[in-house]
Design an enzyme around this catalytic site. Structure first.
Site, PDB file in Angstrom:
ATOM      1  N   SER A   1     -42.102  14.820 -49.753  1.00  0.00           N
ATOM      2  CA  SER A   1     -41.187  14.744 -48.613  1.00  0.00           C
ATOM      3  C   SER A   1     -39.754  14.789 -49.145  1.00  0.00           C
ATOM      4  CB  SER A   1     -41.459  13.478 -47.790  1.00  0.00           C
ATOM      5  OG  SER A   1     -40.683  13.476 -46.606  1.00  0.00           O
TER       6      SER A   1
ATOM      7  N   HIS B   1     -42.702  18.017 -46.286  1.00  0.00           N
ATOM      8  CA  HIS B   1     -42.211  17.799 -44.927  1.00  0.00           C
ATOM      9  C   HIS B   1     -40.901  18.563 -44.708  1.00  0.00           C
ATOM     10  CE1 HIS B   1     -44.456  13.698 -45.268  1.00  0.00           C
ATOM     11  NE2 HIS B   1     -45.277  14.691 -44.998  1.00  0.00           N
TER      12      HIS B   1
ATOM     13  N   ASP C   1     -47.442   9.170 -45.950  1.00  0.00           N
ATOM     14  CA  ASP C   1     -48.293  10.358 -45.823  1.00  0.00           C
ATOM     15  C   ASP C   1     -48.831  10.739 -47.201  1.00  0.00           C
ATOM     16  OD1 ASP C   1     -49.588  12.517 -44.699  1.00  0.00           O
ATOM     17  OD2 ASP C   1     -47.834  13.837 -44.784  1.00  0.00           O
TER      18      ASP C   1
END
Length: 344
Positions: free
Chosen positions: A142, A169, A269
């Protein structure tokens, strides 16, 4: 093929005065090397050695008998013919089996048929199926993840049997620019994994931003392959693309031949995805705190106990090159800390 089967076949063939077994190979590299050195008139290969047969056909063409656990579909044999496969043999029967003599005679007939002149196959300009991978690596990150992925792919040269899927992401409109950035640093083909993208060995697929991507099986003719698709299930986290969903689908497709790499990023995540890989016997690599821009995602995986090893970003290429290889055991057990290599 299993060592015992290889030994039994060798013993059976050695009993024939006109046949001689000149060598054996345990993997694609050894298969090609042995064929180039010994120049056999025939290779008997197991069905899990298709990657090696493709390389063999390019570097040292030789007729191949496929040792198959079940009768291959006609379409499979047609595709495999471009790698030199002219026929198949069934699993070896024991000497005590009532059908052994019939099996033996059929095996010898097929082997001796190779003594006939072999006509080189015509190169047809027809579409062929891409070589499916036997292993998959999911790189997830991310915040700071795009830079981390670039750094990793700049130094890492994966095994040719592997597909790498990158999930960072990002908004959807950054997907194409990220693909271009990775093309500049990697020697492998890099594509955006829009729905319907086929997983091909030796390629890098970037999961598009703004949606959740999963791997699904698809049958094309006689071959089972995999392609990317939009996830129908809900993601455990609001981040897109979901690393959890992608890793879970990779495990469903490749089992213990799945490797997950959790890079820098905010949130959790990837933890549930890492759990799936760990439970399947795959490898999970987590980036260490010192090299991560944001340690949240790797820290979550480490604290949950699903990290096989914790490494600085600079050490990952060498580790992955050793671990992600054909025929190597995928699971070495979890560690929860220590930026050291796990003994293989």
């Amino acid at each position: 093929m299993p060592t015992l089967v290889r030994m039994q076949l060798t013993k059976l063939l050695h009993a024939e005065p006109d046949l001689r077994v000149v060598g054996s190979a345990a993997g694609p590299d050894e298969l090609v090397a042995q064929a180039r050195r010994l120049r056999p008139g025939l290779v008997i290969a197991a069905e899990n050695q298709l990657l090696g047969l493709e390389r063999l056909a390019r570097q040292q063409p030789v007729p191949v008998l496929l040792y198959s656990s079940a009768a291959p579909l006609a379409g499979m044999l047609r595709e495999a013919a471009r790698w030199g496969v002219f026929d198949y043999i069934r699993p070896l029967l024991s000497h005590e089996h009532p059908g052994f003599n019939q099996y033996r005679n059929e095996l010898l007939r097929k082997i001796r048929s190779v003594r006939l002149p072999v006509v080189a196959p015509t190169v047809a300009r027809t579409p062929t199926l891409p070589m499916p991978p036997s292993r998959v690596v999911v790189l997830g990150g991310s915040t700071g993840g795009t830079t981390a992925v670039e750094s990793l792919l700049r130094s890492w040269r994966p095994s040719p049997n592997t597909t790498i899927i990158v999930a960072v992401h990002l908004p959807a409109h950054f997907t194409n620019s990220f693909v271009e950035r990775l093309r500049k640093v990697s020697g492998l083909p890099v594509v955006a994994g829009w729905p319907g993208t086929t997983l091909e060995a030796g390629t890098i697929i970037v999961a598009p931003g703004g949606q959740n991507t999963v791997i699904r099986p698809v049958t094309r003719g006689a071959w089972l392959t995999w392609q990317t698709d939009v996830a129908l299930e809900a993601s455990p986290t609001p981040d897109e693309p979901s690393i959890d969903l992608l890793m879970r689908s990779a495990v469903r497709a490749f089992g213990r031949a799945t490797t997950g790499v959790i890079l820098t990023g905010l949130g959790t995540d990837g933890t549930l995805g890492a759990q799936s890989i760990w439970q399947a016997g795959g490898v999970v690599v987590a980036q260490d705190e010192a090299s991560a821009a944001v340690f949240s995602m790797p820290k979550s995986v480490i604290q949950a106990g699903y990290a096989t090893t914790v490494l600085p970003l600079a050490a990952m290429p060498e580790y992955l090159s050793r671990v992600v290889l054909p025929g190597r055991p995928a699971w070495v057990g979890p560690v929860t800390a220590s930026p050291k290599f796990v003994a293989r």
